[in-house]
Motif scaffolding. Structure first.
Motif, PDB file in Angstrom:
ATOM      1  N   GLY A 181      33.737  40.482  36.063  1.00 26.27           N
ATOM      2  CA  GLY A 181      34.020  39.109  35.651  1.00 26.27           C
ATOM      3  C   GLY A 181      35.423  38.658  35.989  1.00 26.27           C
ATOM      4  N   CYS A 182      35.743  37.425  35.564  1.00 23.66           N
ATOM      5  CA  CYS A 182      37.058  36.865  35.849  1.00 23.66           C
ATOM      6  C   CYS A 182      37.394  35.809  34.810  1.00 23.66           C
ATOM      7  N   ASP A 183      38.623  35.873  34.282  1.00 26.49           N
ATOM      8  CA  ASP A 183      39.076  34.887  33.287  1.00 26.49           C
ATOM      9  C   ASP A 183      39.904  33.777  33.908  1.00 26.49           C
ATOM     10  N   ASN A 184      40.090  33.791  35.221  1.00 30.01           N
ATOM     11  CA  ASN A 184      40.848  32.706  35.843  1.00 30.01           C
ATOM     12  C   ASN A 184      39.955  31.483  36.017  1.00 30.01           C
ATOM     13  N   LYS A 185      40.623  30.401  36.352  1.00 33.28           N
ATOM     14  CA  LYS A 185      39.851  29.162  36.493  1.00 33.28           C
ATOM     15  C   LYS A 185      40.248  28.449  37.766  1.00 33.28           C
ATOM     16  N   CYS A 186      40.348  29.183  38.849  1.00 37.32           N
ATOM     17  CA  CYS A 186      40.644  28.543  40.134  1.00 37.32           C
ATOM     18  C   CYS A 186      39.605  27.435  40.306  1.00 37.32           C
ATOM     19  N   THR A 187      40.070  26.224  40.601  1.00 29.76           N
ATOM     20  CA  THR A 187      39.179  25.068  40.431  1.00 29.76           C
ATOM     21  C   THR A 187      38.023  25.022  41.431  1.00 29.76           C
ATOM     22  N   PHE A 188      38.157  25.764  42.543  1.00 28.56           N
ATOM     23  CA  PHE A 188      37.096  25.741  43.561  1.00 28.56           C
ATOM     24  C   PHE A 188      36.018  26.768  43.297  1.00 28.56           C
ATOM     25  N   CYS A 189      36.242  27.674  42.336  1.00 30.14           N
ATOM     26  CA  CYS A 189      35.510  28.944  42.336  1.00 30.14           C
ATOM     27  C   CYS A 189      34.403  29.044  41.297  1.00 30.14           C
ATOM     28  N   ILE A 190      33.268  29.538  41.730  1.00 29.10           N
ATOM     29  CA  ILE A 190      32.101  29.653  40.853  1.00 29.10           C
ATOM     30  C   ILE A 190      32.019  31.031  40.190  1.00 29.10           C
ATOM     31  N   VAL A 191      32.820  31.987  40.687  1.00 29.24           N
ATOM     32  CA  VAL A 191      32.676  33.369  40.226  1.00 29.24           C
ATOM     33  C   VAL A 191      32.780  33.533  38.696  1.00 29.24           C
ATOM     34  N   PRO A 192      33.726  32.861  38.004  1.00 24.61           N
ATOM     35  CA  PRO A 192      33.771  33.042  36.548  1.00 24.61           C
ATOM     36  C   PRO A 192      32.450  32.645  35.879  1.00 24.61           C
ATOM     37  N   MET A 193      31.728  31.702  36.508  1.00 30.95           N
ATOM     38  CA  MET A 193      30.442  31.304  35.935  1.00 30.95           C
ATOM     39  C   MET A 193      29.329  32.278  36.268  1.00 30.95           C
ATOM     40  N   GLY A 225      37.469  44.910  41.640  1.00 28.09           N
ATOM     41  CA  GLY A 225      37.361  43.951  40.545  1.00 28.09           C
ATOM     42  C   GLY A 225      37.739  42.595  41.111  1.00 28.09           C
ATOM     43  N   GLN A 226      37.492  41.519  40.375  1.00 30.92           N
ATOM     44  CA  GLN A 226      37.830  40.184  40.891  1.00 30.92           C
ATOM     45  C   GLN A 226      39.312  39.885  40.780  1.00 30.92           C
ATOM     46  N   ASN A 227      39.994  40.573  39.874  1.00 35.01           N
ATOM     47  CA  ASN A 227      41.400  40.266  39.641  1.00 35.01           C
ATOM     48  C   ASN A 227      42.053  41.543  39.119  1.00 35.01           C
ATOM     49  N   SER A 262      43.403  41.308  44.598  1.00 29.81           N
ATOM     50  CA  SER A 262      44.627  41.045  43.873  1.00 29.81           C
ATOM     51  C   SER A 262      44.862  39.561  43.733  1.00 29.81           C
ATOM     52  N   HIS A 263      45.365  39.145  42.593  1.00 30.83           N
ATOM     53  CA  HIS A 263      45.791  37.751  42.435  1.00 30.83           C
ATOM     54  C   HIS A 263      47.314  37.741  42.469  1.00 30.83           C
ATOM     55  N   PRO A 264      47.919  36.942  43.364  1.00 31.01           N
ATOM     56  CA  PRO A 264      49.375  36.977  43.520  1.00 31.01           C
ATOM     57  C   PRO A 264      50.130  36.697  42.210  1.00 31.01           C
ATOM     58  N   LYS A 301      44.776  25.331  40.833  1.00 37.28           N
ATOM     59  CA  LYS A 301      45.165  26.101  39.632  1.00 37.28           C
ATOM     60  C   LYS A 301      45.327  27.591  39.958  1.00 37.28           C
ATOM     61  N   ARG A 302      46.131  27.850  40.974  1.00 38.67           N
ATOM     62  CA  ARG A 302      46.396  29.241  41.331  1.00 38.67           C
ATOM     63  C   ARG A 302      47.628  29.766  40.591  1.00 38.67           C
ATOM     64  N   PHE A 303      48.446  28.889  40.070  1.00 37.59           N
ATOM     65  CA  PHE A 303      49.609  29.290  39.260  1.00 37.59           C
ATOM     66  C   PHE A 303      50.650  30.143  39.984  1.00 37.59           C
TER      67      PHE A 303
HETATM   68 FE1  SF4 Z   1      38.665  34.441  39.704  1.00 40.08          FE
HETATM   69 FE2  SF4 Z   1      39.219  34.919  42.252  1.00 40.08          FE
HETATM   70 FE3  SF4 Z   1      37.530  32.980  41.622  1.00 40.08          FE
HETATM   71 FE4  SF4 Z   1      40.080  32.688  41.114  1.00 40.08          FE
HETATM   72  S1  SF4 Z   1      39.160  32.904  43.175  1.00 40.08           S
HETATM   73  S2  SF4 Z   1      38.412  32.214  39.683  1.00 40.08           S
HETATM   74  S3  SF4 Z   1      40.701  34.754  40.586  1.00 40.08           S
HETATM   75  S4  SF4 Z   1      37.247  35.156  41.251  1.00 40.08           S
END
Ligand code: SF4
Ligand code: SAH
Ligand code: F3S
Length: 466
Positions: A181-193, A225-227, A262-264, A301-303
């Protein structure tokens, strides 16, 4: 996984069985995997669980009793692959008079759930990533009535399947999941869902799996892992990601460690330090930047900023001078201007990524970038396509130049196996994850041998043993 993806491939790294030849009378499963290393790993677990239930793996969809497609929905294109695949699967089912179970797994299954059953009457089973451990029971139940399982489990109920593929230990390189899973909320990304909230696998279980693999022929471990940089942070008393790296490096037999993704923002000084301390940590890092423009990064929202990313890369290169970087880039994000795109190009020129995966922005259901599209102009398809081609053209030149710098030099290669195309040719990787083909005997597989690079291409190298 994208065809151009230099990350480890399914059968080699996951330690999947060289296709088990079906016993007369035994059940057969055909499994097709799209998407990232998380799906590859889940597919390996599916095979291991089904093997215990008497399923042999087959390469021929036409003779399968069970057909599973493990899907990806990260962009529209991979999602479309499902629909053409199902057409083929249902044709097989009809030819077999209905005596085949057809299942959709993975991220599209999680996202669409019941809707898939409504759309495809011949579909028997739809299940998301959290339901993988229950595969055998689900297949049985689906013979009576269609089954859907897309529940996300509570943290306390979630089990990281520990079944190791029986032949994993005979491989050179293996994936080990450390997080889901992933707790980030990158605005383009469906993976957390599609993958749900982030959960760290207990480090004790990770190390047990690593020890079992390294006691066999596995020499290289890729932690996935995703992050990964946020590993353990939300669990009291758990190791941090850096501590996990040191612990894995201490396992006898582990010669190389890789990790992804990795998330920068979350990459700490302790991980940078690990590049000084741990020779096992390889000199390749996949560090997705997504864009070189602060304006775009903010909306994604990459922070982190462009400068923070550059500083991180400089610190990493100071700690490990031969570090080869790869990255992911999205072009045509809503509102991206020509100037924004030029900033992405100039970052590529400055940091000289050795490889990159670049994509046109693809709007995904329920992601917050869709709201941006209400007030920002969508980048026209032709403009996005032209940017993508320009980026890729520039990347190809840099990849080739970086590879050419290796000509004439000797590198230790971990030999992974025979080349798929040429007899008598082996294929191995440098610490920087470059693929080198060289003439050699199969007995070298699993060993680290010195090889001189004789010729560079954009995506691979040729060499000769010294
Ligand atoms: Fe998570 Fe990576 Fe998607 Fe960002 S791009 S929400 S870090 S899976
Ligand atoms: N967890 C990883 C990667 C997730 S998906 C990370 O944080 O980097 C892999 C890559 O797909 C992303 O890095 C991104 O470049 C791309 N991607 C994700 N969603 C996308 C979308 N909607 N359109 C285009 N590319 C996308
Ligand atoms: Fe695709 Fe799911 Fe991986 S959307 S990229 S298979 S997490």
């Amino acid at each position: 996984m994208d065809p151009q993806d230099p990350r480890p491939t399914l059968s080699r790294s996951l330690g999947l069985a060289p296709e088990l030849s079906p016993q007369p009378g035994s059940k057969r499963v055909f499994l097709r995997t799209f998407g990232c290393q998380m799906n590859d790993y889940d597919s390996g677990k599916l095979r291991a669980l089904l093997a215990k239930d008497g399923y042999a793996t087959t390469d021929e969809m036409g003779e399968a009793d069970l057909i599973i497609v493990n899907t990806c929905s990260v962009r529209e294109k991979p999602e479309q692959k499902l629909h053409s695949f199902l057409g083929e699967a249902f044709a097989v089912k009809r030819r077999r008079g209905g005596r085949a179970t057809v299942a959709v797994a993975g991220c599209v299954a999680q996202q669409e759930g019941e809707k898939l059953l409504a759309r495809y009457r011949e579909l028997d089973l739809v299940f998301g990533p959290d339901a993988v451990p229950g595969i055998v029971a689900m297949v049985e139940a689906s013979k009576r009535a269609p089954v859907v399982d897309t529940q996300f489990l509570e943290a306390s109920d979630y089990v990281f399947a520990d079944e190791l593929d029986p032949t994993a230990k005979e491989r050179v390189s293996a994936f080990v999941t450390i997080q889901k899973g992933c707790d980030n909320k990158c605005t383009f990304c469906i993976v957390p869902m599609t993958r749900g909230p982030e959960l760290s696998r207990p480090s004790g279980d990770i190390l047990t799996e690593v020890r079992a693999l390294a006691a066999g022929s596995v020499r290289e471990i890729t932690l996935i892992g995703q992050n990964v940089n946020s590993y353990g942070l939300k669990v009291d008393g758990e190791k941090t990601f850096a501590e996990l790296l040191y612990a894995v490096a201490a396992v006898p037999g582990v010669e190389r460690i890789r990790y992804t993704t990795s998330h920068p923002r979350d990459m700490g000084d302790d991980v940078v330090q690990a590049y000084r301390d741990l020779p096992q940590l390889t000199s390749h890092l996949h560090l997705p930047v997504q864009s070189g423009s602060d304006r775009v990064l903010r909306r994604m929202k990459r922070f982190y900023t462009r400068d923070r990313y550059r500083e991180l890369v400089h610190a990493l290169r100071e700690a490990r001078p031969d570090l080869a970087l790869s990255t992911d880039v999205i072009v045509g994000f809503p509102g991206e201007t020509d100037e924004d795109f030029e900033e992405t190009l100039s970052l590529l020129d400055e940091l000289r990524f050795h490889t990159s995966f670049s994509f046109k922005y693809s709007p995904r259901p329920n992601t917050s970038a869709l709201k941006l599209l209400e007030r920002e102009e969508a980048v026209p398809e032709e403009v996005a396509q032209a940017r993508l081609l320009r980026f890729q053209e520039r990347q190809r030149i840099i990849s080739l130049e970086e590879n050419q710098r290796m000509e004439g030099q000797v590198y230790p290669l971990l030999v992974e196996g025979p080349s798929r195309h040429d007899e008598g040719v082996l294929c191995g990787r440098t610490s920087t994850f470059k693929m080198v083909n060289f003439p050699g005997d199969l007995s070298l597989v699993g060993q680290t041998v010195p090889v001189r690079v004789t010729r560079a291409f954009t995506n691979s190298l040729r060499g000769e043993p010294v």
